[in-house]
Each structure stands twice: as C-alpha cells, then as structure tokens.
Design a protein around this motif. Structure first.
Motif, short mmCIF file in Angstrom:
data_model
loop_
_atom_site.label_atom_id
_atom_site.label_comp_id
_atom_site.label_asym_id
_atom_site.label_seq_id
_atom_site.Cartn_x
_atom_site.Cartn_y
_atom_site.Cartn_z
N UNK A 182 -0.76 -14.43 14.54
CA UNK A 182 -1.26 -15.69 14.97
C UNK A 182 -0.39 -16.87 14.20
N UNK A 183 -0.22 -16.37 12.94
CA UNK A 183 0.47 -17.74 12.22
C UNK A 183 2.06 -17.45 11.93
N UNK A 184 2.41 -16.16 11.60
CA UNK A 184 3.66 -15.96 11.27
C UNK A 184 4.63 -15.56 12.43
N UNK A 185 3.88 -14.93 13.65
CA UNK A 185 4.51 -14.29 14.63
C UNK A 185 4.87 -12.92 14.33
N UNK A 186 4.78 -12.38 13.17
CA UNK A 186 4.83 -10.91 13.00
C UNK A 186 4.05 -10.29 11.77
N UNK A 187 4.01 -8.99 11.36
CA UNK A 187 3.03 -8.65 10.28
C UNK A 187 3.93 -7.96 9.30
N UNK A 188 5.10 -8.43 9.04
CA UNK A 188 5.86 -7.66 8.07
C UNK A 188 5.41 -7.83 6.67
N UNK A 189 6.20 -7.28 5.47
CA UNK A 189 5.70 -7.39 4.37
C UNK A 189 5.95 -8.62 3.74
N UNK A 190 6.83 -9.51 3.79
CA UNK A 190 6.79 -10.69 3.27
C UNK A 190 5.96 -11.66 3.73
N UNK A 191 5.66 -11.54 5.22
CA UNK A 191 4.65 -12.44 5.77
C UNK A 191 3.35 -12.11 5.07
N UNK A 192 3.02 -10.76 4.85
CA UNK A 192 1.83 -10.21 4.03
C UNK A 192 1.60 -10.83 2.92
N UNK A 193 2.63 -10.87 1.98
CA UNK A 193 2.38 -11.56 0.93
C UNK A 193 2.19 -12.96 0.70
N UNK A 194 2.95 -13.58 1.82
CA UNK A 194 2.94 -15.25 1.81
C UNK A 194 1.06 -15.32 2.09
N UNK A 195 0.58 -14.38 2.92
CA UNK A 195 -0.80 -14.49 3.43
C UNK A 195 -1.69 -14.42 2.34
N UNK A 196 -1.30 -13.39 1.37
CA UNK A 196 -2.19 -13.37 0.28
C UNK A 196 -1.97 -14.50 -0.81
N UNK A 197 -1.13 -15.08 -1.01
CA UNK A 197 -0.97 -16.27 -1.69
C UNK A 197 -1.56 -17.38 -1.04
N UNK A 198 -1.69 -17.60 0.05
CA UNK A 198 -2.41 -18.96 0.95
C UNK A 198 -4.00 -18.39 0.77
N UNK A 199 -4.44 -17.10 0.77
CA UNK A 199 -5.95 -16.89 0.70
C UNK A 199 -6.19 -17.17 -0.81
N UNK A 200 -5.27 -16.68 -1.69
CA UNK A 200 -5.68 -16.94 -3.14
C UNK A 200 -5.82 -18.40 -3.45
N UNK A 201 -5.23 -19.28 -2.85
CA UNK A 201 -5.13 -21.03 -3.17
C UNK A 201 -6.17 -21.33 -2.25
N UNK A 202 -6.59 -20.79 -1.09
CA UNK A 202 -7.84 -21.38 -0.39
C UNK A 202 -9.03 -21.05 -1.29
N UNK A 203 -9.00 -19.83 -1.66
CA UNK A 203 -10.22 -19.16 -2.48
C UNK A 203 -10.43 -20.04 -3.81
N UNK A 204 -9.12 -20.41 -4.39
CA UNK A 204 -9.20 -21.22 -5.64
C UNK A 204 -10.08 -22.70 -5.29
N UNK A 205 -9.69 -23.25 -4.33
CA UNK A 205 -9.99 -24.55 -3.92
C UNK A 205 -11.68 -24.30 -3.76
N UNK A 206 -12.04 -23.55 -3.13
CA UNK A 206 -13.47 -23.13 -2.74
C UNK A 206 -14.43 -22.48 -3.69
N UNK A 207 -13.77 -22.33 -4.72
CA UNK A 207 -14.49 -21.23 -5.71
C UNK A 207 -15.98 -21.89 -6.10
N UNK A 208 -16.03 -23.39 -5.94
CA UNK A 208 -17.11 -24.00 -6.58
C UNK A 208 -18.31 -24.34 -5.33
N UNK A 209 -17.81 -23.50 -4.05
CA UNK A 209 -18.98 -23.68 -3.05
C UNK A 209 -19.36 -22.15 -3.06
#
Length: 227
Positions: A182-209
C-alpha cells in the motif's frame, strides 16, 4: 441520495414560478421573494447554493451576498439580473459571486451552471483536512501534523500515510505485506526495514498514550489498538 438545497430569491412571481418549477426536477428549492426574509432563511437553514436576483424589496441581492460572505466564504452564489451594465457584473463578482446571468436567461444554462458550481463545491469539501483523534493527539493527515496541548510533531509523508492506514483500520490486524504494498508498492527487504523504522518512530511518539499502542502480530503484521 438527497437533493442539493438551493436558496432561490426572486420577487417576479411569474418568473419565480417557472424557474423554481424547472429547478425542482433536480434540486430542493427554497424560494423567497423578499431580500431580508431570504437572508433570514440563510441564517436559519443549510443550503448548498444561492441563486439571487439583484433588485429585491427590503434588501437587494448585493446586500444579501455581502452578508452571506461574512458567514460563509465557500457557498456558491449565482446572481440573476435584468441589469446588463458591466459595472454591475463586476460589483457582483467582487462581492464573491461565482457567476452572473442576465435576464432573460436560459433555464438549461442556469441548471448547468448550478451543477458545475455544486460539483466544484463538492470537490472543495472533499479536500477539507481529515482529522483523527488518537488519545490526546489530533492527527491532520493532509498537513502531516500530530499535535496535542503540549507539542506538535511534523511527520514525513510516508509516516503520515502509515499512521492514516493504521487509523483507517484501527483494532484490525494489518498484514505486513498489505502495509508494504500500500505504501511502498512492494514488500522487499529494504521496504520492510523502512517500515520497522517508521513504526518505531510512531511508537516513540505515542508511548505516553496508555490507551493507544501498535502491537506486533507474529508472522502476520501489526495492529493499532485503541482502548
């Protein structure tokens, strides 16, 4: 689908009857033959477009348009007038009218113009910033902004798209492959690593919720949980 509501203001009884009769085949028409009464209707009810004669008792079309624009800068306004003076046309448009038809006008042309401006108005409304509530945060997707009373965070376009995807599917498991395609147009290894980074950042922002979290679903994907 409900018909669009038109405020039609015309004091010529015969013309008003003929015009309203034709418009009512396509729209819900609320007619008034008095300027002041028409403006009162506008203040009390919801309309999608206004069709205003200029020469009216108590309050002319220019005055009505001026007051309408103080309250609503977006609603389409079409003037109808027997006046053909260039200055009157310019005055009407400067007041915020979308168009100006000179009498006698074609009913077909009026209907076409109404449809055009309603479609434009609909497209504008679809561009209104989409806001989501996420715990104490308000998320404005189009502006990539996540904010609460104490801070405002600007996300990257990809982060904003990821958060929107989670919010549109809150409390639902999203497969990792679906997120990536949906977001990258593919599910290769590098896109997967990027997804993990973005999820970690969103989790960090929302950690106080305490009532908001992104859960890992082993070998499947993720789930945004909002309690």
């Amino acid at each position: 689908m409900s018909k669009k509501r038109i405020l039609y203001v015309e004091d010529d009884e015969t013309l008003a009857f003929l015009t309203a009769d034709n418009l009512e085949q396509y729209f819900e028409v609320i007619h008034s033959n008095n300027g002041a009464a028409a403006f009162k209707l506008f203040c009390e009810q919801e309309f999608d477009l206004c069709v205003l004669d200029i020469m009216l008792p108590d309050m002319d079309g220019f005055e009505i348009a001026t007051e309408i624009r103080k309250r609503d800068t977006e609603i389409p306004i079409i003037f109808l007038s027997a006046k053909t003076m260039k200055d009157d046309r310019i005055k009407g448009l400067k007041l915020g009218a979308d168009d100006y038809l000179v009498k006698p006008y074609s009913i077909e042309e009026l209907i076409l113009k109404i449809e055009i401006f309603l479609n434009r108005s609909q497209k504008k409304s679809e561009k209104v910033v989409t806001k989501y509530i996420l715990g104490s945060f308000e998320f404005e997707f189009e502006n990539y902004i996540l904010k609460n009373n104490s801070k405002q965070i600007t996300l990257t376009e990809r982060e904003a798209s990821l958060l929107k995807l989670f919010l549109d599917n809150s409390n639902t498991v999203l497969k990792r492959e679906k997120i990536l395609t949906s977001l990258w147009g593919n599910d290769d290894y590098f896109s997967g690593r990027s997804l993990d980074v973005f999820i970690s950042r969103i989790r960090k922002i929302l950690k106080e919720e305490p009532n908001v979290r992104i859960e890992n679903i082993p070998r499947i994907g993720f789930k945004l949980v909002i309690d």
